[in-house]
Design an enzyme around this catalytic site. Sequence first.
Site, PDB file in Angstrom:
ATOM      1  N   GLY A  13       0.799  -1.218   0.000  1.00  0.00           N
ATOM      2  CA  GLY A  13       0.000   0.000   0.000  1.00  0.00           C
ATOM      3  C   GLY A  13       0.828   1.262   0.000  1.00  0.00           C
ATOM      4  O   GLY A  13       0.448   2.272   0.589  1.00  0.00           O
ATOM      5  N   ARG A  16       0.689   5.783  -1.638  1.00  0.00           N
ATOM      6  CA  ARG A  16       0.285   7.060  -1.029  1.00  0.00           C
ATOM      7  C   ARG A  16       0.364   6.952   0.495  1.00  0.00           C
ATOM      8  O   ARG A  16       0.644   5.896   1.043  1.00  0.00           O
ATOM      9  CB  ARG A  16      -1.140   7.433  -1.449  1.00  0.00           C
ATOM     10  CG  ARG A  16      -2.200   6.447  -1.010  1.00  0.00           C
ATOM     11  CD  ARG A  16      -3.588   6.824  -1.480  1.00  0.00           C
ATOM     12  NE  ARG A  16      -3.705   6.745  -2.924  1.00  0.00           N
ATOM     13  CZ  ARG A  16      -4.085   5.633  -3.572  1.00  0.00           C
ATOM     14  NH1 ARG A  16      -4.384   4.542  -2.896  1.00  0.00           N
ATOM     15  NH2 ARG A  16      -4.157   5.613  -4.880  1.00  0.00           N
ATOM     16  N   GLY A  17       0.113   8.055   1.161  1.00  0.00           N
ATOM     17  CA  GLY A  17      -0.061   8.046   2.610  1.00  0.00           C
ATOM     18  C   GLY A  17       1.142   7.614   3.417  1.00  0.00           C
ATOM     19  O   GLY A  17       2.289   7.919   3.089  1.00  0.00           O
ATOM     20  N   ILE A  18       0.857   6.886   4.494  1.00  0.00           N
ATOM     21  CA  ILE A  18       1.906   6.485   5.430  1.00  0.00           C
ATOM     22  C   ILE A  18       2.911   5.552   4.773  1.00  0.00           C
ATOM     23  O   ILE A  18       4.125   5.672   4.990  1.00  0.00           O
ATOM     24  CB  ILE A  18       1.279   5.829   6.679  1.00  0.00           C
ATOM     25  CG1 ILE A  18       0.458   6.861   7.471  1.00  0.00           C
ATOM     26  CG2 ILE A  18       2.359   5.224   7.569  1.00  0.00           C
ATOM     27  CD1 ILE A  18      -0.380   6.267   8.590  1.00  0.00           C
ATOM     28  N   GLY A  19       2.440   4.624   3.959  1.00  0.00           N
ATOM     29  CA  GLY A  19       3.359   3.701   3.289  1.00  0.00           C
ATOM     30  C   GLY A  19       4.363   4.418   2.418  1.00  0.00           C
ATOM     31  O   GLY A  19       5.563   4.117   2.444  1.00  0.00           O
ATOM     32  N   ASP A  70      -2.106  -6.979  -5.575  1.00  0.00           N
ATOM     33  CA  ASP A  70      -3.284  -7.056  -4.717  1.00  0.00           C
ATOM     34  C   ASP A  70      -2.962  -8.094  -3.645  1.00  0.00           C
ATOM     35  O   ASP A  70      -2.851  -9.284  -3.941  1.00  0.00           O
ATOM     36  CB  ASP A  70      -4.503  -7.483  -5.535  1.00  0.00           C
ATOM     37  CG  ASP A  70      -5.794  -7.498  -4.713  1.00  0.00           C
ATOM     38  OD1 ASP A  70      -5.712  -7.519  -3.474  1.00  0.00           O
ATOM     39  OD2 ASP A  70      -6.884  -7.493  -5.330  1.00  0.00           O
ATOM     40  N   TYR A 164     -14.161  -3.961  11.896  1.00  0.00           N
ATOM     41  CA  TYR A 164     -12.892  -3.271  11.645  1.00  0.00           C
ATOM     42  C   TYR A 164     -11.891  -3.568  12.751  1.00  0.00           C
ATOM     43  O   TYR A 164     -10.713  -3.841  12.483  1.00  0.00           O
ATOM     44  CB  TYR A 164     -13.131  -1.761  11.536  1.00  0.00           C
ATOM     45  CG  TYR A 164     -11.858  -0.952  11.408  1.00  0.00           C
ATOM     46  CD1 TYR A 164     -11.030  -1.096  10.306  1.00  0.00           C
ATOM     47  CD2 TYR A 164     -11.474  -0.050  12.408  1.00  0.00           C
ATOM     48  CE1 TYR A 164      -9.845  -0.364  10.189  1.00  0.00           C
ATOM     49  CE2 TYR A 164     -10.303   0.684  12.292  1.00  0.00           C
ATOM     50  CZ  TYR A 164      -9.494   0.525  11.186  1.00  0.00           C
ATOM     51  OH  TYR A 164      -8.328   1.250  11.078  1.00  0.00           O
TER      52      TYR A 164
END
Length: 273
Positions: A13, A16-19, A70, A164
């Site tokens: 992942g 984008r973001g934290i990764g 995936d 979750y």
Amino acid sequence: MSTLQGKTLFITGASRGIGLAIGVRAARDGANVVIAAKTADPHPKLEGTIYTAAAAIEEAGGKALPLVCDIRSDEQVYASVERAVKHFGGIDILVNNASAISLTGTLDTPMKRYDLMHQINTRGTFLCSQACIPHLKQAQNPHILNLGPPLSMKAQWFKPHVAYTMAKYGMSMCVLGMAAEFEDDGIAVNSLWPRTTIATAAVNMLGGDMMIAASRKPDIMADAAYHILTRPSRSCTGNFFIDEDLLRSAGVTDLEKYSVVPGAELAPDFFVD
């Protein structure tokens, strides 16, 4: 260790973001970063692809290998790991960052959404770990880092969104079990979780601009991850780290620089007492 130079990180992942932030931080040392994520084409609602992430990694000074992967697919995960090993010669670090979220109660959680969270969060973390561990056993300072919360069997963390919480705690249970299982192999397995909400696409979708303004930048998680991944694996395993606490213990005193809006009141994240 004090550097990730020449180390190969397999990050799920990471488009984008934290990764991506963790990858960019490692790239500043000259690390190799495998970007294992699904987004190859621009998404109408989400910024970034594996190719824009690769460009950011290389601009920061690292080497990138963008792979469409995936993590629900056994075949794609094992093929991506083999390509990474063939390309960079091995894997030193696995970051299980990819995650799906739905903050819905039991009656409002479609089973399709339940399955998605468990397939990505718990099963995906287990699968990627399983695929990487034989190669991590060959590394000099091997680490697995899961972006999962500290385990706390309190009803308050389950009541609002049972599905979750189960899926995220599955990632954390992988830390608890694998840290002990692979201790003799010298593979560190730790978790990292934020004290506050982090300005990511997921947080934006949940709370919009107001929640983003009350969040910290992904950089705080990247810097915290860096402090973990540069530690000797045999003496740093089985921990459930909180970003803020870890950085303070490492001597970082200025946390304000991580705020999206300096001086703003920060929103606490889930799962932190």
